[in-house]
Write a protein that holds these residues in place. Structure first.
Motif: not given
Lengths: 308, 259
Positions: A4, A6-7, A9-10, A239, A241-244, B38-39, B41, B188-189, B219, B223, B230, B237, B241
């Motif tokens: 998933y 985090p930024i 969101e999917l 805001r 940037v999705d670091v994951m 969570n990661s 999900f 999931g979305i 979240k 997450e 961010a 942040y 990165t």
């Protein structure tokens, strides 16, 4: 393997994203292009919101170009002088480009301009490279000396003041046209959401007569700096940037870039240019086909962005 | 036969005198009030149980009960655009803004919508995807348009294809005559935020009872920390990165770059 973001969101398939990173990293290392013109559309295709894709791809490009740049730097192929002059133009071009980007967004025609500029820029640059590298190959096939550099020829811009000798590139030219190239690359990069390597390398090779390997190495250096700046700017301004996502992409990217650099050195320069030309033309054609064919659903829904 | 006839008669008499709200009470409960992301999900299912409580005043419902469960996600704004061919190119020519509409919308019922009540009643009670309010910006004004509007229909179609809008006329199942269950799929979305769960009990087109509850999608763990960083420590942040990119690039070069 779902993960998933985090930024964004999917959830996404981590292996798919890693694979994209490896593939684009390979191309990035091989040709010295950042690969943004491939990666950003690919990510959007997998369902990642455009705002997140555009903001997260630069950090991937920074990682793979850094990895590639180190390899070239060890071989003393990066022309830092040329790089810094280009950078000064590029930063100015980026600033003007970001302003123009906002203007287009307000008029609601950003997509069309982005797609048309992809089509036109990739089409022109790709076709020119295709013709040049094909004729160079034909020349060498006939046994004629294969050279691109014509030290005797002087274009009009060679008469401009502020001449600088760029040692690594073995050229002695005015800093002004170099800055202009940097500006154009920065401007188009900001509008098209790409690093601009695919524009910079041909410009350096064909206008400035910089050797192909030095062009590639210097372009990687320039990409590294601009993409690091872009990452921080996107994080502060948007805001998104999705670091994951970025981490998975960059892990794949550096892996791919290492093999790409080696593959690039194993291939003859004109073959390398031909391959890059084919790639650029193919992406340009793809955008062109999308523009002229009827979409499956003429309607689309996007999340409305708050435009200040 | 006579006994049944008598019952009906009493029922009709009670209906005539009783308040139209009826005497049924509705009690609902959802499987979770907090969906944690969570990661790993990839979506979940929300299960809603409902019980219909009868008392001595309750009329018999020979046509049975109709149950509608509507889940509305956090409000969002969307732009729906239409492409047209212009000079040989497909370009966006028309667009409409949907303002503060549910970003997630699920309508689950135990029978086809047409059997729940007359169309104007369904519209009044906002039952079904087409009958939910989807406010659009019309010039300087905000209003919903007729359900037949092609852009409004396209908006519902696109959202349904994404899995964020759904209408299931078999989504509610009765376990006993007064106990039912609804399963609400959440992909999931699914957007982060507060969701409203509305359960309506109908009979013969009349609303007998309505029950509202709220759940939230949040979240958690890594997450949550990353999303918070961010938003709150943007510069840190961004720099982190960028540093991560350099470290990854260097690591790759050290690991593989020996030549």
């Amino acid at each position: 393997m779902p993960i998933y973001l985090p930024i964004a969101e999917l959830p996404v398939n981590a292996l798919l994203i890693l694979g994209l990173g490896v593939a684009v990293g390979f191309i990035s290392g091989m040709f010295g292009v950042g690969g943004g013109f491939l990666m950003t559309p690919l990510l959007i295709l997998t369902g990642i919101p455009p705002a997140v894709a555009v903001a997260s791809v630069p950090s991937h490009m920074a990682a793979s170009s850094f990895s590639g740049a180190i390899s070239y730097w060890r071989k003393r192929l990066v022309d830092f002088g040329l790089g810094f002059v280009l950078l000064s133009g590029a930063l100015l071009g980026t600033a003007v480009g970001v302003w123009f980007f906002g203007l287009l967004r307000r008029y609601g025609q950003l997509d069309l301009v982005v797609e048309l500029s992809y089509l036109i820029m990739l089409g022109i640059v790709g076709s020119l490279m295709l013709v040049e590298s094909a004729s160079a190959m034909i020349r060498s096939y006939r046994g004629a000396p294969a050279y691109v550099r014509r030290p005797g020829t002087h274009a009009w811009f060679h008469r401009l003041p502020l001449k600088v000798r760029f040692r690594q590139s073995r050229i002695y030219v005015s800093a002004l046209p170099v800055m202009v190239i940097g500006f154009v690359v920065g401007f188009l990069g900001a509008i098209m959401g790409v690093g601009g390597g695919f524009l910079l390398i041909p410009a350096l090779i064909y206008f400035m007569r910089v050797p192909t390997t030095v062009s590639v190495a210097t372009s990687l250096f320039l990409t590294l700096i601009t993409m690091l700046v872009a990452t921080v700017l996107h994080a502060v301004e948007n805001r998104t940037v999705d670091v994951m996502l970025a981490f998975i992409l960059m892990t794949g990217g550096v892996l791919g870039a290492q093999f790409g650099v080696r593959a690039g050195q194993a291939v003859r320069a004109e073959h390398l240019r031909l391959l890059l030309a084919i790639l650029v033309v193919a992406v340009g054609l793809r955008v062109g086909i999308d523009l002229v064919t009827a979409p499956a659903d003429p309607y689309s829904v996007i999340t409305t962005e708050n435009i200040e | 036969m006579t006994r049944r006839g008598l019952q009906l008669l009493i029922a009709a008499a009670t209906l005539a005198t009783a308040t139209p709200a009826g005497a049924e009470r509705l009690i609902t409960s959802v499987s979770t009030y907090r969906v944690l992301i969570n990661s790993t999900f990839t979506g979940t299912e929300l299960v809603l149980f409902g019980a219909i409580e009868l008392d001595e005043n309750s009329a018999a419902r020979p046509n049975g009960y109709g149950v509608v469960v509507t889940v509305r996600g956090p409000a969002g704004s969307f732009t729906t655009r239409r492409k047209e061919r212009l000079l040989g190119l497909w370009v966006n020519t028309d667009s409409r803004q949907f303002v503060d509409v549910p970003s997630y919308l699920a309508v689950l019922t135990n029978r086809p919508l047409a059997e729940l009540g007359p169309p104007d009643q369904l519209r009044r009670l906002r039952i079904g995807l087409v009958n939910n309010t989807l406010t659009q910006r019309v010039g300087s004004d905000f209003a919903d348009v007729v359900p037949q509007d092609p852009i409004r229909a396209a908006f519902i179609r696109v959202k349904t294809n994404e899995g964020l809008f759904r209408e299931q006329t078999t989504g509610v199942t009765f376990l006993t005559p007064t106990l039912f269950r609804a399963t609400v799929p959440m992909p999931g979305i699914s957007p982060i935020g507060g969701y409203e769960v509305e359960t309506m009990l109908l009979a013969d087109g009349n609303l007998l009872a309505r029950e509202r509850t709220a759940i939230e999608v949040v979240k958690t763990g890594l997450e949550f920390s990353l999303a918070q960083a961010a938003h709150e420590d943007r510069l840190v942040y961004g720099l982190a990165t960028a540093l991560l990119a350099l470290a990854t690039g260097l690591a790759g070069s050290l690991l593989f770059g020996r030549d």
